[in-house]
Write an enzyme that holds these catalytic residues in place. Structure first.
Site, mmCIF file in Angstrom:
data_model
loop_
_atom_site.group_PDB
_atom_site.id
_atom_site.type_symbol
_atom_site.label_atom_id
_atom_site.label_comp_id
_atom_site.label_asym_id
_atom_site.label_seq_id
_atom_site.Cartn_x
_atom_site.Cartn_y
_atom_site.Cartn_z
ATOM 1 N N ARG A 122 0.824 -1.233 0.000
ATOM 2 C CA ARG A 122 0.000 0.000 0.000
ATOM 3 C C ARG A 122 0.852 1.275 0.000
ATOM 4 O O ARG A 122 0.405 2.338 0.423
ATOM 5 C CB ARG A 122 -0.973 0.041 1.168
ATOM 6 C CG ARG A 122 -1.966 -1.102 1.148
ATOM 7 C CD ARG A 122 -3.190 -0.795 1.970
ATOM 8 N NE ARG A 122 -4.140 -1.879 1.848
ATOM 9 C CZ ARG A 122 -4.150 -2.930 2.674
ATOM 10 N NH1 ARG A 122 -3.286 -3.011 3.652
ATOM 11 N NH2 ARG A 122 -5.039 -3.879 2.506
ATOM 12 N N LYS A 144 4.306 11.591 -11.091
ATOM 13 C CA LYS A 144 3.457 10.786 -11.974
ATOM 14 C C LYS A 144 4.134 9.441 -12.182
ATOM 15 O O LYS A 144 5.286 9.380 -12.638
ATOM 16 C CB LYS A 144 3.266 11.470 -13.329
ATOM 17 C CG LYS A 144 2.208 12.543 -13.323
ATOM 18 C CD LYS A 144 1.933 13.010 -14.751
ATOM 19 C CE LYS A 144 0.893 14.115 -14.767
ATOM 20 N NZ LYS A 144 0.703 14.668 -16.134
ATOM 21 N N GLU A 186 12.359 18.267 -24.239
ATOM 22 C CA GLU A 186 11.620 18.629 -23.016
ATOM 23 C C GLU A 186 12.236 19.876 -22.359
ATOM 24 O O GLU A 186 11.526 20.662 -21.742
ATOM 25 C CB GLU A 186 11.614 17.469 -22.015
ATOM 26 C CG GLU A 186 10.866 16.229 -22.482
ATOM 27 C CD GLU A 186 9.343 16.287 -22.234
ATOM 28 O OE1 GLU A 186 8.839 17.339 -21.785
ATOM 29 O OE2 GLU A 186 8.678 15.286 -22.513
ATOM 30 N N LYS A 228 9.453 22.956 -13.358
ATOM 31 C CA LYS A 228 8.497 21.870 -13.120
ATOM 32 C C LYS A 228 8.053 21.876 -11.657
ATOM 33 O O LYS A 228 6.874 21.712 -11.347
ATOM 34 C CB LYS A 228 9.096 20.516 -13.509
ATOM 35 C CG LYS A 228 8.102 19.399 -13.240
ATOM 36 C CD LYS A 228 8.238 18.206 -14.123
ATOM 37 C CE LYS A 228 7.044 17.269 -13.887
ATOM 38 N NZ LYS A 228 7.097 16.064 -14.665
ATOM 39 N N GLU A 238 -2.774 17.820 -11.421
ATOM 40 C CA GLU A 238 -3.205 18.277 -12.742
ATOM 41 C C GLU A 238 -4.694 18.589 -12.824
ATOM 42 O O GLU A 238 -5.416 18.048 -13.662
ATOM 43 C CB GLU A 238 -2.801 17.254 -13.815
ATOM 44 C CG GLU A 238 -2.771 17.893 -15.205
ATOM 45 C CD GLU A 238 -2.124 17.016 -16.255
ATOM 46 O OE1 GLU A 238 -1.061 16.443 -15.973
ATOM 47 O OE2 GLU A 238 -2.682 16.917 -17.353
ATOM 48 N N ARG A 242 -0.893 22.373 -14.182
ATOM 49 C CA ARG A 242 0.077 21.328 -14.527
ATOM 50 C C ARG A 242 -0.047 20.906 -15.995
ATOM 51 O O ARG A 242 0.921 20.433 -16.593
ATOM 52 C CB ARG A 242 -0.078 20.113 -13.602
ATOM 53 C CG ARG A 242 1.005 19.071 -13.849
ATOM 54 C CD ARG A 242 1.129 18.062 -12.733
ATOM 55 N NE ARG A 242 2.173 17.106 -13.062
ATOM 56 C CZ ARG A 242 2.755 16.289 -12.205
ATOM 57 N NH1 ARG A 242 2.392 16.285 -10.944
ATOM 58 N NH2 ARG A 242 3.694 15.456 -12.585
ATOM 59 N N ASN A 246 2.188 19.856 -20.631
ATOM 60 C CA ASN A 246 1.860 19.034 -21.799
ATOM 61 C C ASN A 246 1.976 19.810 -23.108
ATOM 62 O O ASN A 246 1.479 19.355 -24.138
ATOM 63 C CB ASN A 246 0.441 18.475 -21.655
ATOM 64 C CG ASN A 246 0.333 17.559 -20.464
ATOM 65 O OD1 ASN A 246 1.274 16.842 -20.134
ATOM 66 N ND2 ASN A 246 -0.802 17.606 -19.779
ATOM 67 N N HIS A 249 2.351 17.980 -26.322
ATOM 68 C CA HIS A 249 2.125 16.558 -26.068
ATOM 69 C C HIS A 249 0.889 15.986 -26.755
ATOM 70 O O HIS A 249 0.827 14.786 -26.993
ATOM 71 C CB HIS A 249 2.058 16.288 -24.559
ATOM 72 C CG HIS A 249 3.416 16.238 -23.921
ATOM 73 N ND1 HIS A 249 4.257 17.323 -23.894
ATOM 74 C CD2 HIS A 249 4.087 15.235 -23.291
ATOM 75 C CE1 HIS A 249 5.382 16.993 -23.272
ATOM 76 N NE2 HIS A 249 5.300 15.736 -22.907
ATOM 77 N N HIS A 253 1.590 12.685 -28.690
ATOM 78 C CA HIS A 253 0.996 11.377 -28.396
ATOM 79 C C HIS A 253 0.366 10.770 -29.646
ATOM 80 O O HIS A 253 0.440 9.559 -29.864
ATOM 81 C CB HIS A 253 -0.023 11.497 -27.266
ATOM 82 C CG HIS A 253 0.644 11.742 -25.933
ATOM 83 N ND1 HIS A 253 0.004 12.314 -24.868
ATOM 84 C CD2 HIS A 253 1.905 11.498 -25.512
ATOM 85 C CE1 HIS A 253 0.841 12.405 -23.840
ATOM 86 N NE2 HIS A 253 2.000 11.926 -24.214
ATOM 87 N N HIS A 267 10.025 9.861 -27.734
ATOM 88 C CA HIS A 267 9.053 10.756 -27.096
ATOM 89 C C HIS A 267 9.490 12.227 -27.178
ATOM 90 O O HIS A 267 8.719 13.101 -27.586
ATOM 91 C CB HIS A 267 8.841 10.333 -25.638
ATOM 92 C CG HIS A 267 7.941 11.254 -24.884
ATOM 93 N ND1 HIS A 267 6.575 11.302 -25.103
ATOM 94 C CD2 HIS A 267 8.202 12.214 -23.945
ATOM 95 C CE1 HIS A 267 6.040 12.232 -24.319
ATOM 96 N NE2 HIS A 267 7.013 12.798 -23.607
HETATM 97 N N1 GLY Z 1 5.211 15.111 -17.800
HETATM 98 C C1 GLY Z 1 4.113 15.932 -17.467
HETATM 99 C C2 GLY Z 1 3.837 16.014 -16.001
HETATM 100 O O1 GLY Z 1 4.612 15.528 -15.212
HETATM 101 O O2 GLY Z 1 2.819 16.547 -15.640
#
Ligand code: GLY
Length: 370
Positions: A122, A144, A186, A228, A238, A242, A246, A249, A253, A267
């Site tokens: 957990r 993430k 990035e 970031k 997000e 946040r 993107n 992106h 994607h 990527h």
């Molecule tokens: N890579 C995008 C984020 O971490 O929100």
């Protein structure tokens, strides 16, 4: 010269250390957060061959023992089979609730390892030691974690913040030029989304960065992580800002899906092309001057990076096909396409309800250039 960026998330706050030689002192850095002096390391076979002995030595120098599991390299690892293998292995190693898992690798290992830590007993703590530029500036920071499924990328996962991130910039020296530049996509994204001064600095310093200037690399990683961190502090899960991360992106994607997540398009290469498209779309919608997309493209070209749809080898679906792929992106909200657009370099914003016709026109023109 080492830098430290604090990610201020209250009870989940942590430091990101950036600089050369951090693997050699990993034990001293990690020991203070350990309940007992051992860690379980998840890595991949490529990173293990290059750097695992150095990590073992760096941990041992701080009195920390380790066991390691090396998974196959590549995006294909980031799915259920290798995930359950990793979780079973961590249980076999008798990782307990107060122990720490170390994710030692690029984005795949960081995402999979972080998710394994999130669900093991957990939730156990984990440390990220990112070994690619992309992982150092993006995926290792912000919590993430997750894996891919047959339905798409990153559809299963959890927000689980690391307890510490050690971004050793020396390891960037073992990346291929292509992987380094993909990560640089990035880095450029941060300048484009929120710091025009950083973008100008990259225009000047980008070639030195790519050529191996260590000081410039530390500065670029640090500024990216700072940006970031500030965004994640405002919006950890997000719900709003946040999404700015993107930028590029939604296009990326769709292009990754169209190229089968293969090495036809990495990527970060998709992010770079996506940023150029997002700025072009912004100009077409009258949101920014044409000078902005021209500058973005000129910098990517100067760096020898993929910039346009024409730079992607092999077949691509038509504009309608690409738009359909974009609509499957998880950033779609209530069926509306969400794009990150820009009023200028360094001034991105979240735009819902972008007219599909404008996107189709942009893609058609881009595909015509192929
Ligand atoms: N890579 C995008 C984020 O971490 O929100």
């Amino acid at each position: 010269m080492r830098q430290n960026v604090h990610v201020d998330l209250g009870a989940r706050a942590y430091d990101v250390e950036i600089g050369p030689g951090l693997i050699a002192v990993a034990g001293a850095r990690i020991a203070p957060i350990l309940a007992r002096p051992r860690v379980a390391v998840l890595t991949d076979e490529t990173v293990a061959a290059l750097h695992l002995d150095a990590l073992r030595d760096g941990l041992a120098a701080g009195g920390v023992a380790m066991e390691a599991l090396a998974l196959p390299p590549g995006e294909g690892t980031k799915g259920w089979p290798q995930f359950s293998r990793a979780v079973e292995w961590l249980l076999e190693q008798k990782v307990e609730r107060r122990d720490v898992v170390v994710a030692f690798g690029g984005g795949v290992i960081g995402d999979l390892g972080g998710f394994a830590a999130a669900v093991l007993r957990r939730g156990v703590r984990f440390v990220q030691i990112p070994t690619t530029l992309l992982a150092q500036v993006d995926s290792s920071v912000g919590g993430k974690t997750g894996i891919n499924t047959a339905q798409g990328k990153n559809l299963v996962g959890a927000f689980h913040q690391p307890s510490l991130v050690l971004a050793d910039t020396d390891v960037l020296g073992t990346l291929s030029a292509r992987d380094f530049l993909a990560g640089y996509g990035e880095v450029v994204k941060y300048g484009l989304l929120g710091d025009a001064g950083f973008f100008s600095w990259l225009e000047r310093m980008g070639p030195a960065l790519a050529a191996g200037d260590g000081e410039a690399r530390v500065q670029a990683v640090t500024r990216s992580v700072e940006m970031k961190a500030r965004i994640v502090e405002r919006d950890e899960t997000e719900q709003g800002d946040r999404a700015l991360l993107n930028l590029g992106h939604t296009f990326c994607h769709a292009l990754e899906s169209a190229t089968g997540y293969s090495d036809r398009l990495l990527h970060g290469e998709g992010v770079a092309i996506g940023c150029a498209l997002a700025f072009e779309l912004s100009a077409r919608l009258g949101l920014c001057a044409q000078e902005a997309p021209s500058r973005v493209r000129a910098h990517l070209r100067d760096m020898g990076m993929k910039t346009d749809l024409a730079d992607i080898q092999g077949d691509l679906p038509g504009a309608e096909g690409l738009l359909t792929l974009m609509a499957q992106d998880k950033k779609v909200v209530d069926g509306r396409l969400r794009f990150i657009l820009a009023r200028d370099i360094g001034a991105a914003f979240v735009a819902d309800d972008v007219p599909g016709d404008a996107v189709l026109g942009l893609l058609r023109d881009g595909l015509r250039g192929r």
